[in-house]
Design a protein around this motif. Sequence first.
Motif, PDB file in Angstrom:
ATOM      1  N   VAL A 119      38.336  44.763  44.868  1.00  0.00           N
ATOM      2  CA  VAL A 119      37.362  45.195  43.868  1.00  0.00           C
ATOM      3  C   VAL A 119      36.713  46.492  44.330  1.00  0.00           C
ATOM      4  CG1 VAL A 119      35.215  44.608  42.672  1.00  0.00           C
ATOM      5  CG2 VAL A 119      36.886  42.810  43.206  1.00  0.00           C
ATOM      6  N   SER A 158      30.188  41.711  40.632  1.00  0.00           N
ATOM      7  CA  SER A 158      31.034  40.826  39.823  1.00  0.00           C
ATOM      8  C   SER A 158      31.401  41.428  38.475  1.00  0.00           C
ATOM      9  CB  SER A 158      30.332  39.486  39.604  1.00  0.00           C
ATOM     10  OG  SER A 158      29.053  39.688  39.046  1.00  0.00           O
ATOM     11  N   ILE A 163      39.791  47.364  39.720  1.00  0.00           N
ATOM     12  CA  ILE A 163      40.298  46.200  40.435  1.00  0.00           C
ATOM     13  C   ILE A 163      41.804  46.304  40.637  1.00  0.00           C
ATOM     14  CG2 ILE A 163      40.490  43.666  40.393  1.00  0.00           C
ATOM     15  CD1 ILE A 163      38.180  43.751  38.298  1.00  0.00           C
ATOM     16  N   LYS A 190      37.204  37.129  37.826  1.00  0.00           N
ATOM     17  CA  LYS A 190      36.904  36.954  39.256  1.00  0.00           C
ATOM     18  C   LYS A 190      36.573  35.496  39.558  1.00  0.00           C
ATOM     19  CE  LYS A 190      35.101  41.667  39.776  1.00  0.00           C
ATOM     20  NZ  LYS A 190      35.167  42.071  38.363  1.00  0.00           N
ATOM     21  N   TYR A 194      38.421  33.071  42.091  1.00  0.00           N
ATOM     22  CA  TYR A 194      37.612  32.474  43.170  1.00  0.00           C
ATOM     23  C   TYR A 194      37.801  30.958  43.211  1.00  0.00           C
ATOM     24  CZ  TYR A 194      33.223  30.422  44.927  1.00  0.00           C
ATOM     25  OH  TYR A 194      32.291  29.640  45.560  1.00  0.00           O
ATOM     26  N   ILE A 200      39.147  37.557  47.672  1.00  0.00           N
ATOM     27  CA  ILE A 200      38.588  38.707  46.961  1.00  0.00           C
ATOM     28  C   ILE A 200      37.854  39.578  47.969  1.00  0.00           C
ATOM     29  CG2 ILE A 200      37.066  39.464  45.103  1.00  0.00           C
ATOM     30  CD1 ILE A 200      37.380  36.663  43.855  1.00  0.00           C
TER      31      ILE A 200
END
Length: 241
Positions: A119, A158, A163, A190, A194, A200
């Motif tokens: 990210v 977030s 990305i 995301k 996760y 990440i």
Amino acid sequence: MSDTLVIIPTYNEIENIQAILKAVFSQDKSFDVLVVDDNSPDGTAEEISVLQKEYTGKLHLLERNKKNGLGAAYIAGFKWALQHPYKYIFEMDADFSHNPSDLIRLYNSCAHDGSDIAVGSRYVKGITVVNWPLSRILLSYGASRYVRLITGMKVKDSTAGFICYKRKVLESINLDKVKFVGYAFQIEMKFKAYKKGFKIVEIPVIFKDRIKGKSKMSGGIISEAIFGVISLKLKSLFAKS
């Protein structure tokens, strides 16, 4: 064909598209680009069609019938990417808020350093945002803090839209069940990754507000993010994401 695809969604980006493509294709690493255009009335898709002659085999165009949200554009792009043998798939804006020279840093994080998702983060080293009004910085930074509190994710940015995904991440997510279209789309992707245990990693980048063209931000997008996060968390408690 490159092993990497950069997806750039567009709506009225005629002022930026030629320059951003030149910058992406000028990087030391070879990238393919898919532009997903939402029937821009300013002729963005027509300009892409002309540029395809210059970037033969590297520049692709997916035209949609109407403006239907950032998330829907990316989902269409992801599905297109998965129909081709790309190993790494990027999200990137057309307006130079994301620096094309950072593409290689995100790629290296996934290709060489073990990340599943890299990210480009505005908040991993303080706040690295240029030309945003204080109100928007506070809104974005506050939203990311809020998301961390509600979801338990450790990701500091977030809502970031710069990305790199490994292919296996997108293959593992049921893209037809991704619900949101604005800021909340970025959070949802995301969060789903996760919950599936993917690694990440945030790479610090400097985010610059667009100089040309108009922002697509709206009150509806902000509301979706605020209430969407609670919905995502509640659903995750009772079902697999």
